[in-house]
Motif scaffolding. Structure first.
Motif, PDB file in Angstrom:
ATOM      1  N   ASP A 113       0.673 -10.400  -7.569  1.00 32.28           N
ATOM      2  CA  ASP A 113       0.123  -9.268  -8.295  1.00 32.28           C
ATOM      3  C   ASP A 113       0.084  -7.863  -7.806  1.00 32.28           C
ATOM      4  N   PHE A 114       1.221  -7.407  -6.848  1.00 29.95           N
ATOM      5  CA  PHE A 114       1.248  -6.191  -6.282  1.00 29.95           C
ATOM      6  C   PHE A 114       0.490  -5.027  -7.008  1.00 29.95           C
ATOM      7  N   LYS A 115      -0.303  -4.185  -6.699  1.00 27.52           N
ATOM      8  CA  LYS A 115      -0.994  -3.193  -7.403  1.00 27.52           C
ATOM      9  C   LYS A 115       0.074  -1.886  -7.308  1.00 27.52           C
ATOM     10  N   ASP A 116       0.616  -1.699  -6.379  1.00 24.46           N
ATOM     11  CA  ASP A 116       1.550  -0.359  -5.969  1.00 24.46           C
ATOM     12  C   ASP A 116       2.861  -0.730  -5.191  1.00 24.46           C
ATOM     13  N   ALA A 117       3.491   0.472  -4.982  1.00 22.28           N
ATOM     14  CA  ALA A 117       4.584   0.299  -4.302  1.00 22.28           C
ATOM     15  C   ALA A 117       4.258   0.041  -2.849  1.00 22.28           C
ATOM     16  N   ASN A 118       3.005   0.408  -2.378  1.00 15.80           N
ATOM     17  CA  ASN A 118       2.741   0.478  -0.919  1.00 15.80           C
ATOM     18  C   ASN A 118       2.585  -1.278  -0.611  1.00 15.80           C
ATOM     19  N   GLU A 119       2.016  -1.956  -1.535  1.00 15.44           N
ATOM     20  CA  GLU A 119       1.952  -3.420  -1.197  1.00 15.44           C
ATOM     21  C   GLU A 119       3.406  -3.995  -1.109  1.00 15.44           C
TER      22      GLU A 119
END
Length: 154
Positions: A133-139
């Protein structure tokens, strides 16, 4: 076994094959009424394995759900159905042999992630991004960088 074409119960086995692990038999059958040929699979029935979800609910281990997630991750990748089925088989066998009656969904997901890591990098990152469940592109980028770094080290 009921014929999928005419629902007749009378058929004969034309061919039987056991998989490499010896825990599943594939049978080709022919309907004695309409002549339709179809395939059935036999599996050893074991004690059902229960998944403990993140919210505490329990549900029966479902190969189809795992296969569905793997297929989505491997979409348009050079990964065969047999390779995907092998992952599901390995994961299921691993937890059946553990002797546990209940296992956390997180543990199952991590086992799938590990198997995909060794099979296909893109499928691995796709599955991990949804599963974790990556929250954003950085993850996403961070996971990708770790993957590339680990591959270069080996």
């Amino acid at each position: 076994m009921k014929c999928p074409n005419c629902s007749n119960m009378e058929n004969k086995v034309i061919d039987s094959r056991t998989n490499r692990e010896g825990d599943m038999t594939r049978r080709r059958r022919e309907c004695l009424n309409c002549g339709e040929r179809f395939t059935t699979y036999e599996r050893i029935e074991t004690t059902p394995l229960l998944l403990v979800k993140k919210d505490g609910r329990r549900e029966e281990f479902d190969r189809r759900k795992i296969m569905s997630g793997i297929q989505k991750a491997c979409q348009k990748r050079p990964v065969s159905i047999e390779q995907m089925e092998d992952i599901v088989d390995k994961v299921e066998k691993y937890f059946q042999e553990s002797g546990e009656k209940e296992v956390s969904a997180v543990t199952v997901g991590e086992k799938v992630v590990k198997e995909l890591y060794n099979l296909d990098g893109v499928a691995y990152v796709r599955f991990a991004s949804v599963y974790r469940d990556f929250k954003d592109a950085n993850e996403f980028l961070s996971e990708l960088r770790n993957f590339v770094k680990n591959r270069e080290d080996h």
